[in-house]
Design an enzyme around this catalytic site. Structure first.
Site, PDB file in Angstrom:
ATOM      1  NE  ARG A   1       9.975   2.613  -1.969  1.00 36.13           N
ATOM      2  CZ  ARG A   1      10.005   1.385  -1.451  1.00 36.13           C
ATOM      3  NH1 ARG A   1      11.149   0.760  -1.278  1.00 36.13           N
ATOM      4  NH2 ARG A   1       8.887   0.771  -1.126  1.00 36.13           N
ATOM      5  CB  ILE A   2       6.293   8.557  -1.806  1.00 33.46           C
ATOM      6  CG1 ILE A   2       6.432   7.571  -2.970  1.00 33.46           C
ATOM      7  CG2 ILE A   2       5.509   9.804  -2.244  1.00 33.46           C
ATOM      8  CD1 ILE A   2       5.135   6.898  -3.406  1.00 33.46           C
TER       9      ILE A   2
ATOM     10  CG  ASP B   1       6.972   5.588   9.003  1.00 31.08           C
ATOM     11  OD1 ASP B   1       6.981   5.911   7.803  1.00 31.08           O
ATOM     12  OD2 ASP B   1       7.040   4.395   9.385  1.00 31.08           O
TER      13      ASP B   1
ATOM     14  N   PRO C   1       1.285   2.881   2.853  1.00 30.59           N
ATOM     15  CG  PRO C   1       2.513   0.915   3.093  1.00 30.59           C
ATOM     16  CD  PRO C   1       2.379   2.295   3.628  1.00 30.59           C
TER      17      PRO C   1
ATOM     18  CB  ALA D   1      -1.076   7.204  -0.060  1.00 31.45           C
ATOM     19  NE  ARG D   2      -2.926   1.530  -3.679  1.00 29.43           N
ATOM     20  CZ  ARG D   2      -2.080   2.020  -4.582  1.00 29.43           C
ATOM     21  NH1 ARG D   2      -2.020   3.314  -4.802  1.00 29.43           N
ATOM     22  NH2 ARG D   2      -1.300   1.224  -5.274  1.00 29.43           N
TER      23      ARG D   2
ATOM     24  CG  ASP E   1      -3.730  11.071  -7.800  1.00 30.16           C
ATOM     25  OD1 ASP E   1      -4.222  11.579  -8.832  1.00 30.16           O
ATOM     26  OD2 ASP E   1      -2.862  10.185  -7.839  1.00 30.16           O
TER      27      ASP E   1
ATOM     28  CD  GLU F   1      -8.268   4.558  -7.359  1.00 30.59           C
ATOM     29  OE1 GLU F   1      -8.274   5.784  -7.158  1.00 30.59           O
ATOM     30  OE2 GLU F   1      -7.241   3.859  -7.331  1.00 30.59           O
TER      31      GLU F   1
ATOM     32  CG  HIS G   1      -4.430   5.950  -9.038  1.00 26.11           C
ATOM     33  ND1 HIS G   1      -4.940   5.017  -8.189  1.00 26.11           N
ATOM     34  CD2 HIS G   1      -3.081   5.845  -8.943  1.00 26.11           C
ATOM     35  CE1 HIS G   1      -3.937   4.363  -7.603  1.00 26.11           C
ATOM     36  NE2 HIS G   1      -2.803   4.854  -8.047  1.00 26.11           N
TER      37      HIS G   1
END
Ligand code: NAD
Length: 331
Positions: free
Chosen positions: A155-156, A176, A208, A235-236, A260, A265, A297
């Protein structure tokens, strides 16, 4: 029916109250996250929602089960903080809000890259000193002369690819584990991470975090990039080995990074840490590094996202209370 909303902030109140009125369901808000020390507060409720940053560990699932609660609705897209096997063992349905505003994160990811590409902080520092010279230190390259690697085209990532390709005219490469033909007009898929990053001028992460992606960018991978690349992670944190990233920047493999999300964190997010010491030396090094732009974040953080997260979390909770399952259940 009664729902307890963990880790809420005042800005969520208007959306929670509106939802509560519309559905005729009582919702109580508390600021604490869902932890072994706070799970007892859920006793007497029918369902819970949280916007968790910290891992949710046992005995939380066991205790919820003992109170007759069968869900935890996470008010975010990522759900890596849950122990899914343990939740299943205790009959707890974990749900997320998969698509609350992918545009918000995509826009921020592109904005973060542009900021670095155009040397925004350097220009500002020079302007602050009234240095208005044009010098190669602040000379940039247009995005339409660049190759962008989108890692994780969901999606992103697909929205990020669309902005780079259709908005800015870049060449876009996608990697992907499950390539989707619908994005063939936006990018060229390659079969491996190595191939995706070898020619990229910008690498932007949108997978993810799970066992397949943890430290996907470690020392070995970071040594395979085209020197001078910009890395953007909205993302993460766990996708990147932060120490290896700092090393790769210091050795010149990576020119700059926009971060981010940071793997460890959770103790700091989102808190006012002014005047307090940061014990985590790697986090401090990220904050101090002249070639890393860190944001807390915040990629998701827009008015539309906050509203949709509240509604998504409460809708999922009510669905589990009434039917025992929900459409946004994560597996
Ligand atoms: P999505 O499920 O729509 O897309 C993820 C894509 O990654 C899928 O196409 C999937 O096939 C692919 N993928 C999964 N594992 C992979 C791997 N190991 N290698 C390559 N590709 C892989 O998810 P989305 O809605 O686009 O969100 C992506 C992630 O962004 C979320 O899981 C979340 O962690 C993160 N996120 C961050 C923020 C923020 O504020 N910083 C906000 C929302 C989401």
């Amino acid at each position: 029916e009664k729902i307890l909303a963990y880790r809420t902030t005042e800005e969520e109140r208007e959306f929670i109250e509106a939802w509560s009125k519309e559905h005729g369901v009582k919702v109580d808000m508390i600021p604490e996250p869902l932890l072994p020390e706070t799970v007892h507060l859920a006793e007497g409720y029918d369902g819970v929602t949280t916007m968790q940053m910290d891992p949710i560990v046992d005995p939380v699932y066991e205790r919820l089960e003992s109170y007759g609660i069968h869900n935890i609705a996470q008010r975010s897209a990522g759900f890596d903080m849950y122990d899914l096997p343990s939740a299943t063992n205790h009959g707890i349905v974990i749900s997320n809000v998969p698509s609350y505003s992918p545009e918000s994160i995509a826009e921020f990811a592109v904005f973060s890259a542009l900021n670095l590409v155009r040397n925004r902080s350097l220009i500002q520092a020079r302007v602050d000193e009234q240095n208005f010279l044009w010098e190669t230190e602040i000379r940039a390259r247009p995005i339409n002369a660049m190759t962008v690697a989108v890692i994780g085209v969901g999606r992103i990532g697909s929205r990020v690819a669309r902005i780079y390709r259709q908005g800015l005219g870049a060449k876009v490469i996608g990697y992907d584990i499950e390539p989707k033909a619908e994005y063939d007009d936006l990018l060229t898929y390659v079969d491996s991470l190595e191939e995706a990053i070898q020619d990229a001028d910008i690498i932007t992460l949108h997978t993810p975090l799970d066992a397949s992606s943890h430290h996907m960018f470690d020392r070995e991978t970071l040594a395979k990039v085209k020197p001078g690349v910009i890395l953007v992670n909205t993302a993460r944190g766990g996708l990147v080995d932060a120490e290896a990233l700092i090393e790769a920047i210091d050795q010149g493999y990576i020119a700059q990074a926009a971060i981010d999300v940071y793997e460890h964190e959770a103790p700091y997010m989102p808190k006012d840490w002014r005047g307090r010491t940061i014990e985590d030396a790697t986090f401090q090094a990220i904050l101090d590094h002249p070639k890393i732009v860190y944001t807390p974040h915040i990629a998701y953080y827009t008015d539309v996202a906050v509203k949709n997260l509240v509604q998504g979390g409460l809708d999922a909770t009510l669905e589990v209370i009434r039917t025992g399952d929900c459409q946004t259940r994560v597996k």
